[in-house]
Write an enzyme that holds these catalytic residues in place. Structure first.
Site, PDB file in Angstrom:
ATOM      1  N   SER A 146       8.523  47.397  56.366  1.00  0.00           N
ATOM      2  CA  SER A 146       8.279  48.213  57.748  1.00  0.00           C
ATOM      3  C   SER A 146       6.888  48.438  57.792  1.00  0.00           C
ATOM      4  O   SER A 146       6.043  47.425  57.851  1.00  0.00           O
ATOM      5  CB  SER A 146       9.102  49.505  57.851  1.00  0.00           C
ATOM      6  OG  SER A 146       8.977  50.117  59.016  1.00  0.00           O
ATOM      7  N   ASP A 296       4.887  48.309  64.917  1.00  0.00           N
ATOM      8  CA  ASP A 296       4.972  48.097  63.435  1.00  0.00           C
ATOM      9  C   ASP A 296       5.106  46.540  63.030  1.00  0.00           C
ATOM     10  O   ASP A 296       5.228  45.666  63.815  1.00  0.00           O
ATOM     11  CB  ASP A 296       5.844  49.171  62.727  1.00  0.00           C
ATOM     12  CG  ASP A 296       7.127  48.766  62.762  1.00  0.00           C
ATOM     13  OD1 ASP A 296       7.320  48.164  63.880  1.00  0.00           O
ATOM     14  OD2 ASP A 296       8.033  49.204  62.134  1.00  0.00           O
ATOM     15  N   ASP A 298       7.096  44.827  61.416  1.00  0.00           N
ATOM     16  CA  ASP A 298       8.432  44.128  61.867  1.00  0.00           C
ATOM     17  C   ASP A 298       8.907  44.260  63.150  1.00  0.00           C
ATOM     18  O   ASP A 298      10.177  43.548  63.370  1.00  0.00           O
ATOM     19  CB  ASP A 298       9.471  44.245  60.508  1.00  0.00           C
ATOM     20  CG  ASP A 298      10.094  45.753  60.689  1.00  0.00           C
ATOM     21  OD1 ASP A 298       9.292  46.595  61.040  1.00  0.00           O
ATOM     22  OD2 ASP A 298      11.117  45.907  60.660  1.00  0.00           O
ATOM     23  N   ASP A 300      10.117  46.911  65.029  1.00  0.00           N
ATOM     24  CA  ASP A 300      11.205  47.534  65.384  1.00  0.00           C
ATOM     25  C   ASP A 300      10.996  49.170  65.825  1.00  0.00           C
ATOM     26  O   ASP A 300      11.575  49.533  66.637  1.00  0.00           O
ATOM     27  CB  ASP A 300      12.218  47.807  64.222  1.00  0.00           C
ATOM     28  CG  ASP A 300      11.717  48.333  62.814  1.00  0.00           C
ATOM     29  OD1 ASP A 300      10.481  48.653  62.702  1.00  0.00           O
ATOM     30  OD2 ASP A 300      12.749  48.643  61.957  1.00  0.00           O
TER      31      ASP A 300
END
Length: 569
Positions: A146, A296, A298, A300
């Site tokens: 993340s 961010d 990734d 999400d």
């Protein structure tokens, strides 16, 4: 220290590759302080997976800790589906080690006779969630940490519905993983079982995102957007989704467009941090953009900034974004005459109660779960007779509809632009509509404090802080009595005024929430993925008109600061 040294020496055996052995041998010979942190515990395969610093050792992300997790998961899948042809989808983000580690994971699955769909290149986490159900997989894996610092990586596990694993599967998988030794890992890949996926999944995801994230709004061509992927994966999908939806004025922060696990232009690639979006805000001011979008690594989580009433860019917090998106979606259902009392929205115990107020005003139920999107995804599975409208949490995550079962910055970015375009077309703005929302409900103001405590000592200090908060609960905040103490570890909701206790029907978690008689909330929660403890504050007051918003907001800010000082945080 002798026990740690003995654990480290086990990694010098022939069971480990030469690079790993050399790394450990050097740490031992140098008597490095780092050795203790690498071996004082096993990196826990928790209820969503693992996250940690990359390197050799039991408390690190490496081919052996991930291999063991994958071997345990493979064993578990064969146990519950003994005669089934098993399938797994694997994705990864922009971190330095994600690509080769994803191939290690693919190798172990294939060695255990499980068909693997491995993304050809980095992709957003929500696309992996989508791919699991789209391809009919039994499980999904994404390699990501993340928004953690560059030295971290992680391993998240998704179930066949596309949501992260939840009880009882999580505990059963953890037990299987913990029963294994590193020598039990089968690394011998069956390449015939590994297939590459990419553009065909992108196309299906784009179509699903546009179907779920666009509405009957005008003004898309008039909306100016500044976008940054913060060196992450969203550059693969968001510009194309916006283009296909009809947004023609999308300005990308070029310096942050190239995926790079070092995140060279930011201290932290976390859109919750104002500094992370500064370059996007600067670009927005240069081109006169109406809205800033930042994701961010990734993709999400999404950060959003919009023009306030004075025309200045203002970063919204996750609670404000969640509230606006929830209201917009429910209102769209209402306008299309689809509300019939069989719908719900999802939220979490540390998110704003404004979501609950908004949903209630439309006669829609809010289901509230523990922190983490896996619990919102579980709601969809647990209540198949109800329609899921949308759901989100304060930490900058939102999910539109149920085609993805995790927070999805791709579709959320599209939804944010729909809200902004609709408002602009009606001579309003995203921010003005947020203030309008407060006048119809209450003006809520939230604040988050994160206290970092690293290493073994830090973990113990965080543990003691929670013990103290339970043993000696606060009884007053800012001259208001604490009425309820919610202890999610013991599942007890206690009225501190009457002494009455009620059992809460919700999974156990190490979270405490204080609620006062005037509606103020304070939650304490150790992070499950980072060495920190988080304190969430929420205060509210009625707002009679948009014109009084600045005064009321200052009043609420002052109240929060008084409480923080009073609690010595």
């Amino acid at each position: 220290m002798e026990e740690i040294l003995n654990k480290a020496k086990l990694w010098l055996s022939e069971s480990f590759d030469l690079a790993t052995r050399n790394e450990i041998e050097q740490l031992i010979s140098e008597k490095s302080d780092d050795l203790a942190d690498r071996f004082y515990k096993n990196l826990e395969f928790g209820t969503g997976g693992m996250r940690g610093i990359v390197g050799a050792g039991t408390n690190r992300i490496n081919k052996y800790t991930l291999g063991k997790a994958t071997q345990g998961l493979s064993n578990y899948l064969h146990q519950i589906h003994p005669k089934k042809e098993l399938k797994v989808a694997i994705g990864y983000d922009c971190r330095h080690d994600s690509k080769w580690l994803s191939k290690v994971v693919a190798d172990v699955f294939s060695a255990n006779n499980i068909k693997v769909f491995l993304f050809e290149d980095l992709r957003p986490t929500p696309e992996l969630s989508f791919a699991v159900s789209h391809l009919g997989c039994d499980v999904g894996i994404v390699l990501t940490a993340s928004h953690n610092p560059p030295e971290y990586n992680g391993y998240k596990v998704y179930w066949s519905d596309g949501g992260q694993i939840v009880p009882p599967e999580d505990t059963e998988i953890i037990n299987e993983v913990n029963s294994l030794a590193f020598t039990d890992i089968n690394f011998k890949a069956n390449e015939e079982l590994i297939s590459s996926i990419g553009s065909e999944i992108d196309e299906a995801f784009w179509q699903a995102s546009i179907k779920n994230g666009t509405f009957n709004v005008k003004g898309r061509k008039d909306l100016k957007i500044a976008f940054t992927s913060l060196h992450g994966t969203s550059i693969k999908l968001i510009p194309e989704v916006l283009k296909r939806a009809g947004y023609t004025q999308v300005h990308i922060v070029d310096e942050q467009a190239e995926p790079d696990g070092s995140f060279p232009t930011v201290k932290s690639p976390n859109p919750e941090e104002p500094e992370a979006l500064q370059m996007a805000v600067d670009l927005a001011n240069k081109v006169g953009a109406d809205i800033v979008l930042g994701t961010d690594p990734d993709s999400d989580r999404i950060g959003i900034a919009v023009r306030d009433l004075e025309g200045n860019m203002k970063l919204l917090n996750g609670n404000q974004t969640v509230s606006m998106m929830t209201d917009f979606l429910i209102n769209d259902w209402k306008n299309n005459e689809k509300l019939n009392g069989k719908q719900f929205v999802g939220s979490t115990i540390v998110s704003t109660n404004l979501v609950n107020e908004i949903a209630s005003s439309y006669g829609v139920e809010t289901k509230v779960g523990l922190t983490g999107f896996k619990w919102i995804a579980k709601m969809i599975k647990d209540f198949p007779e109800l329609d899921f409208i949308g759901g989100g949490e304060e930490s900058f995550g939102y999910m539109v509809g149920d085609f993805v079962r995790d927070k999805d910055a791709v579709t959320a970015a599209l939804l944010a632009c729909e809200i902004a375009a609709d408002a602009k077309a009606n001579n309003s703005s995203f921010y003005y509509e947020l203030l309008n929302l407060y006048t119809r409900n209450n003006f809520y103001k939230e604040h988050l404090i994160s206290i970092v405590k690293k290493g073994m000592d830090g973990a113990q200090k965080i543990k003691q802080m929670m013990v103290d908060l339970r043993k000696n609960p606060f009884t007053e905040m800012d001259n208001a009595k604490v009425e309820f103490l919610y202890d999610y570890q013991s599942s007890i909701k206690k009225n501190l005024i009457t002494g009455e206790e009620v059992i809460m029907d919700i999974p156990k978690s190490n979270v405490l929430i204080y609620q006062t008689t005037d509606g103020t909330k304070m939650a304490a929660r150790p992070s499950g993925t980072e060495p920190k403890i988080k304190f969430y504050f929420s205060v509210k007051i009625a707002l009679d008109s948009v014109e009084n918003a600045v005064t009321i907001e200052k009043e609420l800010d002052t109240k929060i600061q008084r409480i923080i000082k009073e609690l010595n945080l």
